[in-house]
Motif scaffolding. Structure first.
Motif, short mmCIF file in Angstrom:
data_model
loop_
_atom_site.label_atom_id
_atom_site.label_comp_id
_atom_site.label_asym_id
_atom_site.label_seq_id
_atom_site.Cartn_x
_atom_site.Cartn_y
_atom_site.Cartn_z
N ASN A 284 58.87 130.92 -8.06
CA ASN A 284 59.97 130.43 -8.88
C ASN A 284 60.60 131.57 -9.65
O ASN A 284 60.00 132.62 -9.85
CB ASN A 284 59.44 129.38 -9.88
N ALA A 285 61.80 131.35 -10.09
CA ALA A 285 62.49 132.38 -10.88
C ALA A 285 61.71 132.63 -12.17
O ALA A 285 61.13 131.70 -12.74
CB ALA A 285 63.90 131.93 -11.21
N PRO A 286 61.68 133.86 -12.65
CA PRO A 286 60.95 134.16 -13.88
C PRO A 286 61.45 133.34 -15.05
O PRO A 286 62.64 133.07 -15.16
CB PRO A 286 61.23 135.66 -14.09
N ALA A 287 60.52 132.94 -15.88
CA ALA A 287 60.89 132.18 -17.07
C ALA A 287 61.65 133.08 -18.03
O ALA A 287 61.34 134.25 -18.18
CB ALA A 287 59.63 131.64 -17.77
N ARG A 288 62.66 132.52 -18.65
CA ARG A 288 63.46 133.32 -19.58
C ARG A 288 62.63 133.67 -20.82
O ARG A 288 61.83 132.88 -21.29
CB ARG A 288 64.71 132.55 -19.99
N LYS A 289 62.90 134.84 -21.34
CA LYS A 289 62.13 135.30 -22.49
C LYS A 289 62.46 134.52 -23.75
O LYS A 289 61.68 134.51 -24.69
CB LYS A 289 62.38 136.79 -22.72
N ASP A 290 63.64 133.87 -23.80
CA ASP A 290 64.03 133.21 -25.03
C ASP A 290 63.65 131.72 -25.05
O ASP A 290 64.14 130.99 -25.88
CB ASP A 290 65.53 133.36 -25.28
N ILE A 291 62.86 131.27 -24.07
CA ILE A 291 62.27 129.93 -24.20
C ILE A 291 61.07 130.04 -25.13
O ILE A 291 60.10 130.70 -24.81
CB ILE A 291 61.82 129.39 -22.82
N ASN A 292 61.16 129.44 -26.28
CA ASN A 292 60.08 129.60 -27.24
C ASN A 292 59.91 128.33 -28.04
O ASN A 292 60.52 127.30 -27.74
CB ASN A 292 60.36 130.80 -28.16
N ARG A 298 63.96 123.06 -23.86
CA ARG A 298 64.88 123.85 -23.04
C ARG A 298 64.35 123.94 -21.61
O ARG A 298 63.19 124.27 -21.37
CB ARG A 298 65.02 125.25 -23.63
N GLY A 299 65.22 123.65 -20.66
CA GLY A 299 64.82 123.67 -19.26
C GLY A 299 64.30 122.34 -18.76
O GLY A 299 64.23 122.12 -17.55
N PHE A 300 63.93 121.42 -19.69
CA PHE A 300 63.41 120.12 -19.26
C PHE A 300 64.44 119.01 -19.43
O PHE A 300 64.32 117.94 -18.84
CB PHE A 300 62.15 119.77 -20.06
N VAL A 301 65.46 119.26 -20.23
CA VAL A 301 66.54 118.29 -20.43
C VAL A 301 67.75 118.75 -19.62
O VAL A 301 68.19 119.89 -19.73
CB VAL A 301 66.90 118.16 -21.92
N LEU A 302 68.27 117.82 -18.80
CA LEU A 302 69.41 118.13 -17.94
C LEU A 302 70.70 117.57 -18.54
O LEU A 302 70.70 116.51 -19.19
CB LEU A 302 69.22 117.53 -16.55
N CYS A 303 71.78 118.28 -18.30
CA CYS A 303 73.09 117.79 -18.69
C CYS A 303 73.46 116.63 -17.76
O CYS A 303 73.40 116.78 -16.53
CB CYS A 303 74.13 118.91 -18.61
N ASP A 304 73.86 115.49 -18.32
CA ASP A 304 74.15 114.32 -17.49
C ASP A 304 75.43 114.50 -16.68
O ASP A 304 75.60 113.86 -15.64
CB ASP A 304 74.27 113.08 -18.38
N ASP A 305 76.32 115.38 -17.11
CA ASP A 305 77.57 115.58 -16.40
C ASP A 305 77.40 116.37 -15.11
O ASP A 305 78.04 116.08 -14.10
CB ASP A 305 78.59 116.28 -17.31
N CYS A 306 76.53 117.41 -15.15
CA CYS A 306 76.40 118.27 -13.96
C CYS A 306 74.99 118.30 -13.38
O CYS A 306 74.78 118.81 -12.28
CB CYS A 306 76.83 119.71 -14.30
N GLY A 307 74.01 117.78 -14.11
CA GLY A 307 72.64 117.76 -13.61
C GLY A 307 71.90 119.07 -13.72
O GLY A 307 70.80 119.21 -13.20
N GLU A 308 72.46 120.05 -14.44
CA GLU A 308 71.81 121.35 -14.61
C GLU A 308 71.05 121.39 -15.93
O GLU A 308 71.42 120.70 -16.90
CB GLU A 308 72.85 122.48 -14.59
N TYR A 324 71.08 124.64 -31.65
CA TYR A 324 71.82 123.74 -30.77
C TYR A 324 71.29 123.84 -29.34
O TYR A 324 70.82 124.89 -28.90
CB TYR A 324 73.32 124.08 -30.75
N TYR A 325 71.41 122.71 -28.63
CA TYR A 325 71.27 122.70 -27.18
C TYR A 325 72.69 122.59 -26.61
O TYR A 325 73.58 122.00 -27.23
CB TYR A 325 70.43 121.51 -26.70
N LEU A 326 72.90 123.12 -25.41
CA LEU A 326 74.22 123.05 -24.79
C LEU A 326 74.11 123.31 -23.30
O LEU A 326 73.14 123.89 -22.82
CB LEU A 326 75.17 124.04 -25.43
N CYS A 327 75.13 122.87 -22.57
CA CYS A 327 75.22 123.16 -21.14
C CYS A 327 76.08 124.40 -20.95
O CYS A 327 77.13 124.54 -21.58
CB CYS A 327 75.84 121.97 -20.40
N ASP A 328 75.62 125.29 -20.08
CA ASP A 328 76.34 126.55 -19.87
C ASP A 328 76.84 126.69 -18.43
O ASP A 328 77.16 127.78 -17.98
CB ASP A 328 75.41 127.73 -20.22
N THR A 329 76.91 125.56 -17.70
CA THR A 329 77.40 125.60 -16.31
C THR A 329 78.92 125.78 -16.32
O THR A 329 79.64 124.99 -16.96
CB THR A 329 77.02 124.30 -15.58
#
Length: 554
Positions: A284-292, A298-308, A324-329
């Motif tokens: 799998n892709a390396p985990a981001r360093k800023d997941i803390n 972070r990473g477990f909640v998906l944006c309902d509009d795009c599924g990312e 804040y949480y946000l979608c960055d797609t």
């Protein structure tokens, strides 16, 4: 040739070179001190003025330019090229135990105008003297290579018997044990940290080597590089690939295939094989360093509009920072539209609180867990006998192949036999491990059931009181898929895992009456409701398989 000095107004300057084969001789013996004493006495008798002493504690089988002391001496002579020095050493073996290096080193000193004198040998600048000197150097090389061969033969024999003979890997240390001699033993608490890291990677708790690296860096007792507490990625990879942690030994360069060792294993062989399978597969892709811990979802909640997966950030306000949480797609309608952290996390916590089935179900569930455990234990006794029979058969196959190798003269046939033996040795390790662990102990019943029941009773309590890693584990065990969040409507219906689906049906009385024929008789609940035993048995089997273990490790 040697020159005997005479007392004069200008004394001949001398440099002393002394060497021992390893640092142990330097710290525990008196090799360097005795050599220096003898060389100083030699210089005093001849009227030499000893200017410097250059010691070394590295084996003589390597190039002399790899010895720090010898390099320092040559550099010193280069800096003092106007003076003629005498280089004194104790024995030709201290000079070089390799013919080529010996002659090369003699030329290096000659180019610097330094002559060489030895306490146990007289150098002569004659054809006969050069011949004798070459023979002495060749003899030293022969002794060194013979010693090396004997050491390798002894080490190979010990590896073949199941003993690790190399530098102890991190997490182990050597101790002398009766009937075994020098053997690896776990070095706590580092061994427990490594065990958790390896099992976590095998089970998917750590999805990449980067996450293993981050886990190790977060453990104060794990040795790190430098003051920054850094664990090098190559160290992580080396740990994941080492079979020694599975209680095995091997020496491919010496023709010793993988086999069971006598030292205590930190992980099972099946765990080791799962790790190797993951390393060879697509990681799998390396985990981001800023997941803390600031953003556990972070990473477990998906944006309902795009599924990312949503990302997260701290935004700077007038007086403080706001999470804040946000979608960055890029193509998403909700791109960069921030959602308060409280809205995301409080909503997820409410979903976890809702996963709390009726309390009266748990007495029944625990009884079924115990019944399933006892049935598995009875089946395991029969499986253990079958595994032992397979193990004996595998050992006989190996013995037969070894006999065939002894009677064969074809290199290709011998190579095929050896490859098959290596495969059978691995199979033998697997069978022995499975036979040993086939029948679980009575103690493990409570170790598995209690965490399972505690989690099923209230995953929210474990999430609320757990650390970051445990919170992530609870999310994976409670929800079959990542949660979807709509910026305008909140969380969509969560897809829970199988045990919670079943218990939710029981709580709402949807699984009321015994239905299909062929299913065991139902069990009564308060209120006159009967539930199917088969369904709860499926829940029990599911959680006895891996759920409690993940909670305990998390």
């Amino acid at each position: 040739m040697n020159h005997v000095g005479t007392r004069s107004d200008t004394q001949t300057k001398a440099l002393i070179y002394c060497r021992v084969s390893d640092k142990k001789q330097k710290t525990q013996g008196h090799g360097l001190e005795s050599q220096e004493h003898r060389c100083r006495k030699y210089a005093q008798d001849r009227g030499y003025e000893v200017e410097m002493v250059f010691p070394d504690d590295i084996t003589g089988g390597v190039d002399f330019m790899k010895r720090p002391g010898m390099r320092a001496m040559l550099a010193y002579l280069d800096a003092k090229n106007e003076d003629n020095y005498v280089v004194i050493f104790d024995d030709p073996k201290r000079f070089a135990r390799h013919t080529e290096f010996h002659l090369k080193l003699r030329r290096e000193f000659a180019q610097r105008g330094a002559r060489v004198e030895c306490l146990n040998f007289t150098f002569e600048d004659t054809p006969e003297g050069l011949f004798v000197e070459t023979v002495i150097a060749a003899q030293g090389q022969l002794e060194r290579e013979q010693n090396r061969r004997q050491v390798i033969q002894k080490m190979t024999a010990r590896v073949e018997k199941g003993y690790y003979v190399f530098h102890p890997p991190i997490g182990y240390k050597y101790e002398r044990v009766a009937a075994h001699g020098k053997i690896l033993v776990p070095n706590e608490p580092i061994a427990s940290i490594i065990r958790e890291a390896l099992e976590g990677f095998a089970d998917g708790r750590f999805t990449s080597q980067v996450e293993v690296k981050r886990f190790l860096e977060g453990k104060p007792d794990f040795p790190k590089s430098g003051k920054s507490g850094y664990v090098h990625p190559t160290k992580v990879r080396d740990m994941l690939e080492r079979s020694v942690y599975a209680g095995c030994v091997e020496a491919p360069n010496w023709g010793v295939t993988l086999r069971k060792g006598h030292h205590e294993a930190l992980i099972s062989f099946s765990t080791y094989e799962r790790i190797q399978a993951r390393l060879k597969g697509t990681l799998n892709a390396p985990a981001r360093k800023d997941i803390n811990q600031d953003f556990p979802l972070r990473g477990f909640v998906l944006c309902d509009d795009c599924g990312e997966p949503m990302t997260s950030c701290w935004s700077k306000g007038r007086n403080q920072l706001y999470p804040y949480y946000l979608c960055d797609t890029p193509s998403c309608d909700s791109k960069r539209k921030s959602i308060r952290r409280a809205d995301i996390e409080e909503g997820a916590e409410a979903l976890l609180r809702s996963l709390q089935p009726a309390a009266q179900l748990f007495k029944l569930a625990k009884a079924i867990f115990t019944d399933i455990w006892e049935m598995r234990r009875a089946d395991a006794l029969g499986a253990q006998k079958a595994l032992e029979a397979q193990l004996n058969d595998t050992s006989k196959q190996i013995d037969n192949l070894l006999d065939r190798i002894m009677n064969s003269s074809s290199p290709s046939v011998i190579g095929a036999y050896e490859k098959r033996i290596e495969e059978l040795e691995r199979e033998k390790i697997r069978l022995a491990e499975r036979a040993e662990s086939a029948v679980p102990s009575e103690v493990r019943l409570s170790e598995f059931i209690e965490p399972a029941m505690t989690f099923l009773a209230s995953p929210w309590n474990i999430y609320k009181n757990g650390n970051f890693a445990l919170k992530r584990t609870v999310l994976k065990l409670a929800f079959a898929e990542p949660l979807r969040y709509s910026r305008n409507e909140g969380y969509r219906t969560a897809e829970t895992t199988f045990p919670f689906k079943v218990l939710a049906d029981f709580s709402s009385l949807k699984c009321g009456m015994v239905g299909d024929p062929g299913i065991e008789p139902g069990m009564g609940l308060p209120g006159g409701v009967t539930v199917r035993c088969r369904t709860l048995q499926l829940v029990a089997r599911s959680w006895l398989a891996d759920g409690p273990a993940l909670i305990v490790r998390g």
